[in-house]
Scaffold this motif. Structure first.
Motif, PDB file in Angstrom:
ATOM      1  N   ALA A  62      -5.416  -2.698   3.241  1.00  0.00           N
ATOM      2  CA  ALA A  62      -5.684  -1.278   3.488  1.00  0.00           C
ATOM      3  C   ALA A  62      -5.083  -0.412   2.393  1.00  0.00           C
ATOM      4  O   ALA A  62      -5.709   0.538   1.913  1.00  0.00           O
ATOM      5  CB  ALA A  62      -5.126  -0.889   4.853  1.00  0.00           C
ATOM      6  N   LEU A  63      -3.876  -0.745   1.989  1.00  0.00           N
ATOM      7  CA  LEU A  63      -3.239   0.023   0.929  1.00  0.00           C
ATOM      8  C   LEU A  63      -3.993  -0.122  -0.389  1.00  0.00           C
ATOM      9  O   LEU A  63      -4.142   0.838  -1.148  1.00  0.00           O
ATOM     10  CB  LEU A  63      -1.785  -0.446   0.745  1.00  0.00           C
ATOM     11  N   ASP A  64      -4.468  -1.346  -0.672  1.00  0.00           N
ATOM     12  CA  ASP A  64      -5.207  -1.573  -1.912  1.00  0.00           C
ATOM     13  C   ASP A  64      -6.536  -0.837  -1.910  1.00  0.00           C
ATOM     14  O   ASP A  64      -7.010  -0.373  -2.953  1.00  0.00           O
ATOM     15  CB  ASP A  64      -5.443  -3.074  -2.115  1.00  0.00           C
ATOM     16  N   ASP A  65      -7.155  -0.740  -0.741  1.00  0.00           N
ATOM     17  CA  ASP A  65      -8.482  -0.130  -0.646  1.00  0.00           C
ATOM     18  C   ASP A  65      -8.422   1.395  -0.653  1.00  0.00           C
ATOM     19  O   ASP A  65      -9.364   2.062  -1.104  1.00  0.00           O
ATOM     20  CB  ASP A  65      -9.196  -0.599   0.624  1.00  0.00           C
ATOM     21  N   LEU A  66      -7.317   1.970  -0.136  1.00  0.00           N
ATOM     22  CA  LEU A  66      -7.219   3.424  -0.061  1.00  0.00           C
ATOM     23  C   LEU A  66      -6.883   4.028  -1.421  1.00  0.00           C
ATOM     24  O   LEU A  66      -5.973   3.564  -2.116  1.00  0.00           O
ATOM     25  CB  LEU A  66      -6.114   3.832   0.927  1.00  0.00           C
ATOM     26  N   THR A  67      -7.624   5.033  -1.835  1.00  0.00           N
ATOM     27  CA  THR A  67      -7.241   5.775  -3.031  1.00  0.00           C
ATOM     28  C   THR A  67      -6.084   6.700  -2.680  1.00  0.00           C
ATOM     29  O   THR A  67      -5.801   6.951  -1.506  1.00  0.00           O
ATOM     30  CB  THR A  67      -8.410   6.623  -3.553  1.00  0.00           C
ATOM     31  N   THR A  68      -5.407   7.204  -3.710  1.00  0.00           N
ATOM     32  CA  THR A  68      -4.284   8.112  -3.467  1.00  0.00           C
ATOM     33  C   THR A  68      -4.746   9.339  -2.689  1.00  0.00           C
ATOM     34  O   THR A  68      -4.081   9.783  -1.751  1.00  0.00           O
ATOM     35  CB  THR A  68      -3.639   8.551  -4.797  1.00  0.00           C
ATOM     36  N   ASP A  69      -5.908   9.886  -3.045  1.00  0.00           N
ATOM     37  CA  ASP A  69      -6.420  11.075  -2.354  1.00  0.00           C
ATOM     38  C   ASP A  69      -6.713  10.769  -0.896  1.00  0.00           C
ATOM     39  O   ASP A  69      -6.423  11.585  -0.004  1.00  0.00           O
ATOM     40  CB  ASP A  69      -7.690  11.588  -3.043  1.00  0.00           C
ATOM     41  N   GLU A  70      -7.292   9.606  -0.630  1.00  0.00           N
ATOM     42  CA  GLU A  70      -7.580   9.226   0.749  1.00  0.00           C
ATOM     43  C   GLU A  70      -6.300   9.032   1.549  1.00  0.00           C
ATOM     44  O   GLU A  70      -6.197   9.443   2.703  1.00  0.00           O
ATOM     45  CB  GLU A  70      -8.402   7.931   0.780  1.00  0.00           C
TER      46      GLU A  70
END
Length: 260
Positions: A62-70
């Protein structure tokens, strides 16, 4: 036993030895040395969110998939509700310079995960030390401040005389008043600070303690605006006074719910 004859160069002279009488909170400074970084803090809170959401979620993916903005767009959700264990994942550190020994004696009672670095009076020549006159005494009728000053100046002169007589600093310090100015660095888990603020910032406590905690809360709130709603006195949460001292709260607290 460090003494004046061993310290001719003044290496151990206190930086707070100008012989200054500060009134109230003059020349009292609080600095925020360390505080949680928002993005890193939100990531930790995210793990807590996933831990409660179910064992089938892979927080690494989940952390890898989420962009910083998300990630940051969900910060409000991650930082609210639940057990808030993430509040224990980081620390805050403050430097308080020019505070009195009266303050430090109480401040170090904050023990849950806390640590402190304090100016030593045992191995310092405090000289003609700066002292802090409490606001209550400074604003008292004629005769009260003068009585306080008379007593303080006598003991400061006694300290200087003892040092000049080559009495060890650790023994000479025993005559110094609790109003002697010093400095201290204190660090603790964020949750511990917030819990200490809950009651130490109450206007019924030692006035210098109250002033310093309010200043620490202000600085932390400015550095971490996303934490502002978690920095409050206990009574501000439900508008109910919890002070249990013998004093009449209406005489020292202006909050509208401070009623006997």
């Amino acid at each position: 036993m460090l003494k004046h004859s061993m310290d001719k160069e003044g290496v151990y002279n206190s930086p707070l030895a100008q012989g200054r009488i500060d009134k109230g909170y003059e020349n009292l400074e609080v600095r925020l040395l360390h505080y949680p970084q928002h993005e890193d803090f939100v990531k930790t809170a995210l793990f807590g969110e996933y831990a409660h959401a179910g064992g089938s979620i892979n927080p690494i993916k989940a952390l890898d998939d989420l962009t910083t903005d998300e990630l940051m767009s969900k910060a409000g959700d991650y930082l609210s509700g639940g057990l808030e264990q993430y509040l224990e994942s980081d620390t805050v550190t403050f430097l308080i310079y020019g505070c009195t020994r009266g303050f430090t004696h109480e401040f170090v009672r904050t023990r849950k995960g806390a640590w402190f670095l304090q100016q030593t009076m045992r191995h310092s020549n405090m000289g003609y030390a700066n002292v802090r006159m409490p606001e209550y005494i400074a604003s008292a009728p004629l005769g009260v401040p003068e009585t306080w000053l008379y007593a303080v100046r006598r003991v400061l002169n006694a300290y200087v005389s003892l040092v000049e007589l080559d009495i060890p600093y650790q023994d000479a310090r025993t005559v110094l008043p609790i109003a002697t100015e010093t400095w201290i660095i204190g660090g603790m888990p964020l949750r511990t600070f917030l819990e200490a603020y809950n009651y130490r910032a109450c206007f019924g406590f030692y006035p210098e303690m109250v002033w310093i905690f309010h200043e620490m809360g202000r600085l932390l709130g400015e550095a971490c605006p996303w934490l502002k709603d978690k920095i409050y006195i206990s009574c501000q949460k439900d508008h109910r006074c919890y002070y249990r001292g013998v004093e009449n709260v209406e005489q020292f607290c202006t909050l509208p719910w401070a009623k006997e």
